[in-house]
Design a protein around this motif. Structure first.
Motif, mmCIF file in Angstrom:
data_model
loop_
_atom_site.group_PDB
_atom_site.id
_atom_site.type_symbol
_atom_site.label_atom_id
_atom_site.label_comp_id
_atom_site.label_asym_id
_atom_site.label_seq_id
_atom_site.Cartn_x
_atom_site.Cartn_y
_atom_site.Cartn_z
ATOM 1 N N ARG A 26 64.803 -0.397 -21.889
ATOM 2 C CA ARG A 26 65.114 -1.564 -22.711
ATOM 3 C C ARG A 26 65.638 -2.712 -21.831
ATOM 4 N N LYS A 27 66.477 -2.399 -20.853
ATOM 5 C CA LYS A 27 67.032 -3.441 -19.969
ATOM 6 C C LYS A 27 65.944 -4.004 -19.055
ATOM 7 N N ILE A 28 65.027 -3.110 -18.615
ATOM 8 C CA ILE A 28 63.912 -3.575 -17.770
ATOM 9 C C ILE A 28 63.043 -4.544 -18.564
ATOM 10 N N ALA A 29 62.787 -4.214 -19.829
ATOM 11 C CA ALA A 29 61.975 -5.087 -20.681
ATOM 12 C C ALA A 29 62.623 -6.453 -20.824
ATOM 13 N N GLY A 30 63.947 -6.480 -20.970
ATOM 14 C CA GLY A 30 64.649 -7.758 -21.090
ATOM 15 C C GLY A 30 64.605 -8.559 -19.804
ATOM 16 N N LYS A 31 64.712 -7.895 -18.663
ATOM 17 C CA LYS A 31 64.743 -8.601 -17.376
ATOM 18 C C LYS A 31 63.402 -9.238 -17.025
ATOM 19 N N ILE A 32 62.284 -8.500 -17.288
ATOM 20 C CA ILE A 32 60.983 -9.072 -16.880
ATOM 21 C C ILE A 32 60.252 -9.730 -18.057
ATOM 22 N N GLN A 33 60.944 -9.831 -19.202
ATOM 23 C CA GLN A 33 60.414 -10.552 -20.368
ATOM 24 C C GLN A 33 59.112 -9.930 -20.903
ATOM 25 N N ARG A 34 59.112 -8.624 -21.010
ATOM 26 C CA ARG A 34 57.981 -7.898 -21.583
ATOM 27 C C ARG A 34 58.490 -6.994 -22.686
ATOM 28 N N SER A 35 57.587 -6.504 -23.530
ATOM 29 C CA SER A 35 58.012 -5.660 -24.641
ATOM 30 C C SER A 35 58.416 -4.271 -24.145
ATOM 31 N N LEU A 36 59.247 -3.624 -24.930
ATOM 32 C CA LEU A 36 59.694 -2.279 -24.597
ATOM 33 C C LEU A 36 58.513 -1.322 -24.600
ATOM 34 N N ASN A 37 57.620 -1.520 -25.537
ATOM 35 C CA ASN A 37 56.427 -0.664 -25.629
ATOM 36 C C ASN A 37 55.593 -0.771 -24.361
ATOM 37 N N CYS A 38 55.447 -1.959 -23.820
ATOM 38 C CA CYS A 38 54.679 -2.166 -22.590
ATOM 39 C C CYS A 38 55.334 -1.415 -21.425
ATOM 40 N N ILE A 39 56.637 -1.522 -21.327
ATOM 41 C CA ILE A 39 57.355 -0.846 -20.250
ATOM 42 C C ILE A 39 57.227 0.668 -20.397
ATOM 43 N N ASN A 40 57.404 1.175 -21.608
ATOM 44 C CA ASN A 40 57.292 2.618 -21.860
ATOM 45 C C ASN A 40 55.899 3.135 -21.490
ATOM 46 N N ASN A 41 54.874 2.383 -21.874
ATOM 47 C CA ASN A 41 53.500 2.793 -21.559
ATOM 48 C C ASN A 41 53.267 2.852 -20.050
ATOM 49 N N TYR A 42 53.771 1.836 -19.327
ATOM 50 C CA TYR A 42 53.543 1.822 -17.883
ATOM 51 C C TYR A 42 54.263 2.981 -17.206
ATOM 52 N N ILE A 43 55.490 3.249 -17.607
ATOM 53 C CA ILE A 43 56.247 4.341 -16.996
ATOM 54 C C ILE A 43 55.610 5.691 -17.332
ATOM 55 N N LYS A 44 55.126 5.826 -18.550
ATOM 56 C CA LYS A 44 54.516 7.093 -18.963
ATOM 57 C C LYS A 44 53.161 7.314 -18.276
ATOM 58 N N LEU A 45 52.347 6.273 -18.195
ATOM 59 C CA LEU A 45 50.986 6.422 -17.667
ATOM 60 C C LEU A 45 50.910 6.276 -16.149
ATOM 61 N N GLY A 46 51.737 5.490 -15.566
ATOM 62 C CA GLY A 46 51.719 5.297 -14.116
ATOM 63 C C GLY A 46 50.461 4.601 -13.647
ATOM 64 N N ASN A 47 49.732 5.223 -12.730
ATOM 65 C CA ASN A 47 48.520 4.606 -12.165
ATOM 66 C C ASN A 47 47.383 4.503 -13.174
ATOM 67 N N GLU A 48 47.422 5.281 -14.253
ATOM 68 C CA GLU A 48 46.368 5.222 -15.264
ATOM 69 C C GLU A 48 46.552 4.063 -16.233
ATOM 70 N N TYR A 49 47.656 3.317 -16.094
ATOM 71 C CA TYR A 49 47.910 2.181 -16.981
ATOM 72 C C TYR A 49 46.821 1.127 -16.793
ATOM 73 N N GLY A 50 46.262 0.679 -17.890
ATOM 74 C CA GLY A 50 45.241 -0.371 -17.844
ATOM 75 C C GLY A 50 43.816 0.141 -17.735
ATOM 76 N N SER A 51 43.629 1.429 -17.465
ATOM 77 C CA SER A 51 42.262 1.959 -17.397
ATOM 78 C C SER A 51 41.864 2.466 -18.772
ATOM 79 N N LYS A 52 40.624 2.230 -19.147
ATOM 80 C CA LYS A 52 40.148 2.632 -20.467
ATOM 81 C C LYS A 52 39.734 4.091 -20.457
ATOM 82 N N LYS A 53 40.011 4.750 -21.561
ATOM 83 C CA LYS A 53 39.544 6.122 -21.730
ATOM 84 C C LYS A 53 38.123 6.069 -22.274
ATOM 85 N N SER A 54 37.323 7.047 -21.890
ATOM 86 C CA SER A 54 35.973 7.094 -22.447
ATOM 87 C C SER A 54 36.077 7.606 -23.878
ATOM 88 N N THR A 55 35.409 6.905 -24.775
ATOM 89 C CA THR A 55 35.446 7.296 -26.179
ATOM 90 C C THR A 55 34.135 7.959 -26.555
#
Length: 170
Positions: A26-55
């Motif tokens: 939550r504090k990281i989200a406030g410092k870099i002006q991004r949503s908490l959900n965005c920060i949680n997703n990046y920390i959870k996914l790591g290097n896979e963040y931003g890559s699309k899954k095959s559907t």
């Protein structure tokens, strides 16, 4: 991913550095002006963040398999069940037919029962007719029979094949 713009490389570096310092998400989200959900997703996914899954379901027939199907159809004039058996495809006959129909250059047509008469055949028939036109009594010695061919193995007249429209008619 979400609807916002993706994280830049500098933002990703900031998130990692702030997380290593022990700050909460939550504090990281406030410092870099991004949503908490965005920060949680990046920390959870790591290097896979931003890559699309095959559907969707994975393909069972790839481009190479389709090429082999077209090759067997063009060279050996095989039908769908024969192609499926020969190539040991992991799909049904119906799917092989769909692949063949999707080519745009193949059409499922009925095989001709007999070859067409050539000009040589026609000339020979005309010669025979002209030479036997004068027969009167001789025709009484000729026996005509109504013969019928029976096939015990299966129907012979219902043969279809995939015809390549780029080739001449077989």
């Amino acid at each position: 991913m979400g609807r916002g713009k993706p994280l830049s490389d500098s933002e990703k570096g900031q998130i990692i550095a702030l997380k290593d310092m022990g700050l909460s998400n939550r504090k990281i989200a406030g410092k870099i002006q991004r949503s908490l959900n965005c920060i949680n997703n990046y920390i959870k996914l790591g290097n896979e963040y931003g890559s699309k899954k095959s559907t969707g379901r994975p393909k069972k027939i790839y481009r190479r398999d389709k090429g082999k199907i077209f090759q067997e159809t063009g060279i050996n004039k095989l039908n769908a069940p024969q192609i499926r058996t020969k190539l040991r495809l992991p799909v049904g006959v119906r799917r092989v037919q769909q692949v063949l129909r999707s080519s745009g250059t193949l059409r499922y047509t009925k095989r001709m029962k007999k070859p067409p008469l050539t000009t040589v055949h026609k000339d020979e028939r005309l010669k025979f007719a002209e030479s036997h036109m004068a027969w009167m009594e001789e025709w009484k010695t000729v026996i005509f029979s109504a013969e019928k061919k029976f096939n015990l193995d299966g129907p012979e007249g219902f043969q279809y094949y995939w015809h390549d429209l780029r080739d001449q008619k077989d």
